[in-house]
Design an enzyme around this catalytic site. Structure first.
Site, PDB file in Angstrom:
ATOM      1  N   VAL A  24      33.247  59.808  91.112  1.00  0.00           N
ATOM      2  CA  VAL A  24      33.334  59.965  92.566  1.00  0.00           C
ATOM      3  C   VAL A  24      34.349  58.972  93.109  1.00  0.00           C
ATOM      4  CG1 VAL A  24      32.104  59.848  94.754  1.00  0.00           C
ATOM      5  CG2 VAL A  24      30.938  60.740  92.716  1.00  0.00           C
ATOM      6  N   LYS A  25      35.448  59.511  93.643  1.00  0.00           N
ATOM      7  CA  LYS A  25      36.438  58.649  94.272  1.00  0.00           C
ATOM      8  C   LYS A  25      37.111  59.313  95.463  1.00  0.00           C
ATOM      9  CE  LYS A  25      39.694  59.618  90.444  1.00  0.00           C
ATOM     10  NZ  LYS A  25      38.770  59.907  89.336  1.00  0.00           N
ATOM     11  N   GLY A  74      44.796  56.245  87.610  1.00  0.00           N
ATOM     12  CA  GLY A  74      45.934  56.109  86.714  1.00  0.00           C
ATOM     13  C   GLY A  74      47.265  56.335  87.412  1.00  0.00           C
ATOM     14  N   LYS A 103      43.435  76.079 101.437  1.00  0.00           N
ATOM     15  CA  LYS A 103      42.774  76.762 102.550  1.00  0.00           C
ATOM     16  C   LYS A 103      43.432  76.402 103.865  1.00  0.00           C
ATOM     17  CE  LYS A 103      38.424  77.080 105.094  1.00  0.00           C
ATOM     18  NZ  LYS A 103      36.963  76.844 105.097  1.00  0.00           N
ATOM     19  N   HIS A 149      54.441 102.888  63.507  1.00  0.00           N
ATOM     20  CA  HIS A 149      53.619 103.492  64.557  1.00  0.00           C
ATOM     21  C   HIS A 149      52.155 103.047  64.455  1.00  0.00           C
ATOM     22  CE1 HIS A 149      57.036 105.731  65.838  1.00  0.00           C
ATOM     23  NE2 HIS A 149      57.106 106.437  64.732  1.00  0.00           N
ATOM     24  N   GLU A 199      62.669  96.703  62.224  1.00  0.00           N
ATOM     25  CA  GLU A 199      62.608  96.212  63.606  1.00  0.00           C
ATOM     26  C   GLU A 199      62.186  94.751  63.698  1.00  0.00           C
ATOM     27  OE1 GLU A 199      63.381  97.522  66.449  1.00  0.00           O
ATOM     28  OE2 GLU A 199      63.388  99.703  66.252  1.00  0.00           O
ATOM     29  N   ARG A 233      30.951 102.395  57.865  1.00  0.00           N
ATOM     30  CA  ARG A 233      32.205 103.093  58.098  1.00  0.00           C
ATOM     31  C   ARG A 233      33.185 102.130  58.786  1.00  0.00           C
ATOM     32  NH1 ARG A 233      30.814 107.137  63.227  1.00  0.00           N
ATOM     33  NH2 ARG A 233      31.295 105.605  64.850  1.00  0.00           N
ATOM     34  N   THR A 259      45.367  57.522  93.461  1.00  0.00           N
ATOM     35  CA  THR A 259      44.114  57.232  92.767  1.00  0.00           C
ATOM     36  C   THR A 259      44.387  56.720  91.371  1.00  0.00           C
ATOM     37  OG1 THR A 259      43.937  59.442  91.800  1.00  0.00           O
ATOM     38  CG2 THR A 259      42.970  59.138  93.975  1.00  0.00           C
TER      39      THR A 259
END
Length: 515
Positions: free
Chosen positions: A67-68, A38, A138, A280, A332, A511, A36
């Site tokens: 649509v192609k 490109g 499928k 931590h 670390e 808070r 198709t």
């Protein structure tokens, strides 16, 4: 093995990586190619024989290419069962298509452009591609569906050695298809959700549904503890810790990732040069200063004992001076938006230290936490607090210097696990009381951490004081001012305690619990 020969292939790809070489190899194996748009142009330039889709369908591409391939002669050729539909296919002049090679329009890349309009964005939603590969997946009993250019070598290897694709390979390809289409649809859905909200921060409601597609980035050596298995998964198109460039060091561990996230979230609160050190998942030392070198020095000095083996986050490029300081201690991880070349050379002398260069990222508005059987979603706590908006509730008014310290402290305390108390001077932390089951305990911990430097400090609390006991406890320590949300039924009792002890206090009205 249930090997299916490949006599005819349909190629229609947006990502054209390797497609010419692949098509040449298919041609050499006498596979007829249909193509198709490109992809067809590319094959023509390479002088690879093929048929364009309109030759197969007898119908031209229409509606500007929308649509192609949506045609019975394409989808019949993909979906037909060779054992029971052969006569019907012959009746309608449908040729079987044994291999479908498709990938989709680059929707994710396109919508990164914030100026892209709705009308422009929808043109990047692929319709024909997902439809074809779902059909092929499928019907994996007869058709191979390829959506990943890295699988071209697998296809060619099996065609050479087996004469076709094995059932195991076709099933594996089908699984990839449904993983990709689910992720693609979720990505489009998320775009519509965010676009309709205008911006998640301005949306009054959480989305009605969430479609999460997480891609496994890697296994981890272990989880929080060595006996726990663990892995890390990444949300596509969301940058963060997992998108960082790791210059050196061992793989990030489960705990490294959590601590690094906490450090980076906190340091991003600040515009001035700032360093955050986390242990931590709690900030143990935070400082803003005129330079990033000064900020690092002050943050480390705030609690050098707790900083051992911690995580350093900088909101400015890491300098050679910082690298030299870090090279003399055990840490670390270090995170920064960039690194001076000299800094990387120094850090290389500590090969186990993880050195992360953080991406330029957009601030995510929502945050998620998983619980058994579900997920919690909330807005991030990014409500701004300005010095001018701080209402004083005591007879003594906080000084301008106190207010600057309060604003700094509030930005930090909301990143500390509740119950949280923070002591600070100017723009550096002194002591942190984190994750305590009572606010009095949190006060005691912060005071102990601050040591002899407490005179003239301000205190920030993530929630209201339910009793005056904490105020009485700090009365003789020289704390100048308190910032807290207010809202307790005993607020007047707490205010009275501050007035008795000559302590200024302001209420934020909000808070900042962190669990």
């Amino acid at each position: 093995m249930n090997i299916i020969p490949v006599k005819r292939a349909l190629l229609s790809v947006s990502d054209k990586t390797g497609i010419v070489a692949f098509a040449q190899a298919l041609t050499a194996l006498n596979v007829e190619i249909i193509s198709t748009g490109g992809t067809s142009q590319l094959l023509t330039q390479a002088q690879i024989p093929h048929r364009v889709v309109e030759e197969v369908t007898g119908f031209p591409e229409i509606l500007d290419g929308r649509v192609k391939t949506l045609h019975p002669k394409v989808h019949g050729g993909i979906l037909g069962r060779r054992d029971i539909h052969a006569q019907e296919a012959k009746q309608h002049q449908i040729d079987w298509i044994d291999l479908v090679v498709v990938n989709f329009y680059p929707f994710a890349e396109a919508v990164k452009d914030a100026d892209l309009s709705w009308e422009e964005a929808v043109e990047y939603i692929d319709i024909g591609g997902p439809t074809m590969v779902r059909a092929a997946a499928k019907n994996f009993a007869w058709v191979g569906a390829v959506v990943d250019p890295e699988d071209y070598t697998t296809v060619l290897a099996e065609l050479h050695t087996q004469g076709g694709l094995t059932k195991e390979t076709r099933i594996a390809f089908a699984q990839k298809v449904f993983t990709l289409t689910a992720r693609y649809d979720a990505m489009v859905q998320q775009y519509f959700t965010e676009k309709r909200a205008g911006a998640a921060a301005n949306s009054a409601n959480c989305p009605a549904s969430l479609q999460l597609q997480l891609i496994k980035k890697s296994d981890l050596r272990y989880g929080e503890n060595p006996h726990q298995k663990a892995a890390v998964y990444q949300l596509p198109q969301v940058s963060g810790i997992l998108s960082a460039i790791q210059h050196q060091g061992k793989l990030l561990s489960y705990n490294n990732l959590l601590d690094a996230e906490a450090a980076w979230a906190c340091v991003r609160e600040f515009e001035a040069p700032t360093c955050v050190i986390v242990k931590h998942a709690n900030p143990c030392g935070v400082a803003s200063a005129a330079s990033i070198d000064q900020a690092y020095a002050a943050a480390y000095a705030a609690d050098a004992l707790s900083a051992f083996g911690g995580i350093i986050a900088l909101n400015r490029p890491c300098t050679k001076a910082i690298a030299e300081a870090v090279a003399n201690i055990f840490m670390e991880v270090i995170l920064a938006p960039a690194y001076d070349a000299d800094a990387l050379a120094v850090l290389a002398t500590k090969p186990n230290l993880r050195v992360l260069e953080m991406p330029d990222e957009q601030f995510e508005t929502w945050e998620m936490r998983f619980i058994t059987g579900g997920l919690l979603l909330q807005e991030k706590d990014i409500a701004p607090l300005t010095i001018q908006s701080l209402p004083s509730v005591t007879k003594i008014q906080p000084s301008d210097e106190d207010k600057i310290a309060m604003q700094f402290a509030w930005r930090v305390v909301k990143h500390i696990k509740s119950n949280a108390i923070l002591l600070a001077k100017q723009t550096a932390t002194l002591g942190v009381g984190a994750g305590q089951v009572s606010r009095v305990d949190a006060v005691d911990m912060a005071v102990r951490k601050a040591g002899e430097n407490i005179q003239g400090a301000i205190l920030a609390s993530d929630a209201f004081f339910p009793f005056r006991d904490s105020i009485d406890r700090i009365a003789e320590l020289g704390i100048r001012a308190i910032i807290q949300p207010g809202g307790s039924v005993r607020d007047e009792e707490v205010i009275a305690a501050c007035n008795e002890h000559g302590i200024a206090m302001v209420f934020t009205g909000k808070r900042c619990f962190k669990h």
